[in-house]
Design an enzyme around this catalytic site. Structure first.
Site, PDB file in Angstrom:
ATOM      1  N   ASP A 136      34.029  76.350  94.344  1.00 25.30           N
ATOM      2  CA  ASP A 136      34.803  76.074  95.549  1.00 25.30           C
ATOM      3  C   ASP A 136      34.842  77.296  96.458  1.00 25.30           C
ATOM      4  O   ASP A 136      34.796  78.443  95.996  1.00 25.30           O
ATOM      5  CB  ASP A 136      36.234  75.679  95.185  1.00 25.30           C
ATOM      6  CG  ASP A 136      36.329  74.283  94.599  1.00 25.30           C
ATOM      7  OD1 ASP A 136      35.475  73.444  94.940  1.00 25.30           O
ATOM      8  OD2 ASP A 136      37.247  74.032  93.804  1.00 25.30           O
ATOM      9  N   GLN A 165      32.290  75.468 104.355  1.00 25.86           N
ATOM     10  CA  GLN A 165      33.378  74.876 105.131  1.00 25.86           C
ATOM     11  C   GLN A 165      33.012  74.822 106.607  1.00 25.86           C
ATOM     12  O   GLN A 165      32.800  75.855 107.246  1.00 25.86           O
ATOM     13  CB  GLN A 165      34.656  75.690 104.930  1.00 25.86           C
ATOM     14  CG  GLN A 165      35.110  75.753 103.475  1.00 25.86           C
ATOM     15  CD  GLN A 165      36.141  76.843 103.241  1.00 25.86           C
ATOM     16  OE1 GLN A 165      35.949  77.988 103.638  1.00 25.86           O
ATOM     17  NE2 GLN A 165      37.235  76.478 102.599  1.00 25.86           N
ATOM     18  N   ARG A 186      28.089  71.482  98.701  1.00 23.04           N
ATOM     19  CA  ARG A 186      29.148  70.567  99.133  1.00 23.04           C
ATOM     20  C   ARG A 186      29.636  71.025 100.501  1.00 23.04           C
ATOM     21  O   ARG A 186      30.105  72.164 100.660  1.00 23.04           O
ATOM     22  CB  ARG A 186      30.327  70.584  98.154  1.00 23.04           C
ATOM     23  CG  ARG A 186      31.492  69.687  98.599  1.00 23.04           C
ATOM     24  CD  ARG A 186      32.753  69.940  97.805  1.00 23.04           C
ATOM     25  NE  ARG A 186      32.547  69.678  96.403  1.00 23.04           N
ATOM     26  CZ  ARG A 186      33.206  70.298  95.418  1.00 23.04           C
ATOM     27  NH1 ARG A 186      34.093  71.243  95.708  1.00 23.04           N
ATOM     28  NH2 ARG A 186      32.962  70.008  94.166  1.00 23.04           N
ATOM     29  N   LYS A 189      35.264  70.102 105.424  1.00 25.19           N
ATOM     30  CA  LYS A 189      35.770  70.602 106.705  1.00 25.19           C
ATOM     31  C   LYS A 189      36.471  71.947 106.543  1.00 25.19           C
ATOM     32  O   LYS A 189      36.373  72.820 107.399  1.00 25.19           O
ATOM     33  CB  LYS A 189      36.722  69.584 107.336  1.00 25.19           C
ATOM     34  CG  LYS A 189      36.019  68.343 107.870  1.00 25.19           C
ATOM     35  CD  LYS A 189      36.990  67.454 108.636  1.00 25.19           C
ATOM     36  CE  LYS A 189      36.292  66.231 109.203  1.00 25.19           C
ATOM     37  NZ  LYS A 189      37.211  65.367 109.977  1.00 25.19           N
ATOM     38  N   GLY A 190      37.216  72.123 105.451  1.00 26.73           N
ATOM     39  CA  GLY A 190      37.981  73.347 105.246  1.00 26.73           C
ATOM     40  C   GLY A 190      39.460  73.056 105.262  1.00 26.73           C
ATOM     41  O   GLY A 190      39.925  72.246 106.065  1.00 26.73           O
ATOM     42  N   ALA A 191      40.215  73.731 104.402  1.00 29.18           N
ATOM     43  CA  ALA A 191      41.624  73.372 104.225  1.00 29.18           C
ATOM     44  C   ALA A 191      42.569  74.569 104.179  1.00 29.18           C
ATOM     45  O   ALA A 191      43.700  74.444 103.730  1.00 29.18           O
ATOM     46  CB  ALA A 191      41.785  72.557 102.944  1.00 29.18           C
ATOM     47  N   ARG A 291      46.147  69.228 101.028  1.00 26.98           N
ATOM     48  CA  ARG A 291      45.722  67.825 101.177  1.00 26.98           C
ATOM     49  C   ARG A 291      46.549  67.130 102.259  1.00 26.98           C
ATOM     50  O   ARG A 291      46.022  66.338 103.034  1.00 26.98           O
ATOM     51  CB  ARG A 291      45.878  67.078  99.853  1.00 26.98           C
ATOM     52  CG  ARG A 291      45.062  67.598  98.703  1.00 26.98           C
ATOM     53  CD  ARG A 291      43.575  67.513  98.877  1.00 26.98           C
ATOM     54  NE  ARG A 291      42.990  68.489  99.757  1.00 26.98           N
ATOM     55  CZ  ARG A 291      42.724  69.761  99.429  1.00 26.98           C
ATOM     56  NH1 ARG A 291      43.036  70.220  98.235  1.00 26.98           N
ATOM     57  NH2 ARG A 291      42.144  70.562 100.292  1.00 26.98           N
TER      58      ARG A 291
END
Length: 310
Positions: A136, A165, A186, A189-191, A291
């Site tokens: 990740d 991202q 993977r 968008k990015g968080a 999330r």
């Protein structure tokens, strides 16, 4: 975007965290998005997803580990998880996702070295189990370090996956570097809460960046993993697969556990490879707040659960 920034700020607030974790209603929200606290919970959820024709990637929750013993415990948790997945016969359809900060990257002394050693052990266990690992990406301050560690791992484990991202301004160039044969990327968008100097702030700009990055990956020779819940981006991804002559199985879609489950099953029923990101463990707070920042529509469900007496 104001609501998103507020939620991301809350992800780093210890006071807010304590308030939410004490709320009995938070259990309902956690159950929706997190498999459970234990390894057996994660294996059971993965098994159910695979029965429905889906794939899984499993994340042991935790990040920014600043204690060496905790980093070792997280590594051991992944080794146990891989052992259980293999014993259950799930590894042809389930892999693991790892945050390098959880296995030592953030340690003040030799963090990168320790994270690399632990990541190597997880990759070796995954290879024995017959599956893969995707690493990740976290906040922008760790991007160079993460890319460096994964590049080192790929010498021995060329299948080691990386997350890029789209909201970071640098990512389009990184996609060009990773659109190579055997590369597993993977794209999300990015968080995380990022400054404007390094990340796009407006949704439209992030979406446009995602499409540009997706075009690069789908036209390349690697294995793109398109992590999005946006119907429009999913449609564009499918069109790019056709345009680039990609067969089903040469790319996949990914979504989060608990988010758009009917769409997940629809894509799988249509023949697409559809992988679900399944988190488990007790360190769920930061994950949950990010999330909610990604899908503020879930905030009403969250708020109602916090005042529930159940």
């Amino acid at each position: 975007m104001v609501l998103r920034r507020t939620l991301l700020a809350a992800a780093g607030s210890e006071r807010t965290r304590a308030l939410i974790e004490r709320s009995p209603g938070s259990r309902q929200v956690v159950k929706r998005y997190v498999a459970g606290p234990a390894t057996d919970d994660a294996v059971a959820v993965a098994d159910a997803l695979i029965e429905d024709g889906l794939l899984a990637t499993i994340d042991y929750l935790g990040e920014d580990t600043t204690d060496t013993n905790q980093a070792i415990l997280v590594k051991e948790a992944y080794l146990l998880l891989l052992e259980r997945l293999a014993a259950a016969g799930l590894t042809p359809h389930a892999e693991v996702s790892v945050k390098l900060s959880a296995i030592g990257q953030s340690l003040s002394s030799d963090g990168e070295k320790i994270a690399l050693e632990h990541a190597h052990a997880v990759c070796e266990a995954a290879q024995r189990a017959g599956t893969t690992v995707t690493f990740d990406m976290e906040d922008h301050t760790t991007t160079d370090s993460t890319l460096k560690i994964v590049a080192e791992l790929r010498r021995d484990y060329p299948w080691a996956g990386i997350v890029l991202q789209a909201y970071l301004r640098r990512t389009e160039a990184d996609c060009k570097d990773f659109a190579a044969p055997g590369s597993r990327v993977r794209l999300c968008k990015g968080a995380y809460r990022e400054p404007e100097s390094v990340a796009y702030q407006e949704k439209q700009d992030v979406d446009l960046s995602y499409v540009r990055c997706m075009r690069t990956l789908m036209a390349g020779e690697g294995y793109p993993m398109l992590a999005t819940h946006d119907p429009r981006l999913i449609e564009i991804g499918g069109a790019l697969a056709v345009r680039n002559g990609r067969s089903i199985g040469s790319y996949e879609f990914q979504m989060l556990f608990g988010v758009r489950p009917h769409e997940q099953k629809r894509l799988a029923a249509a023949g697409e490879r559809m992988r679900v990101y399944v988190p488990y463990g007790s360190e769920w707070y930061g994950y949950l707040m990010r999330r909610l920042a990604e899908r503020p529509a879930n905030l009403g469900f969250f708020a109602r659960s916090l005042v529930s007496k159940d």
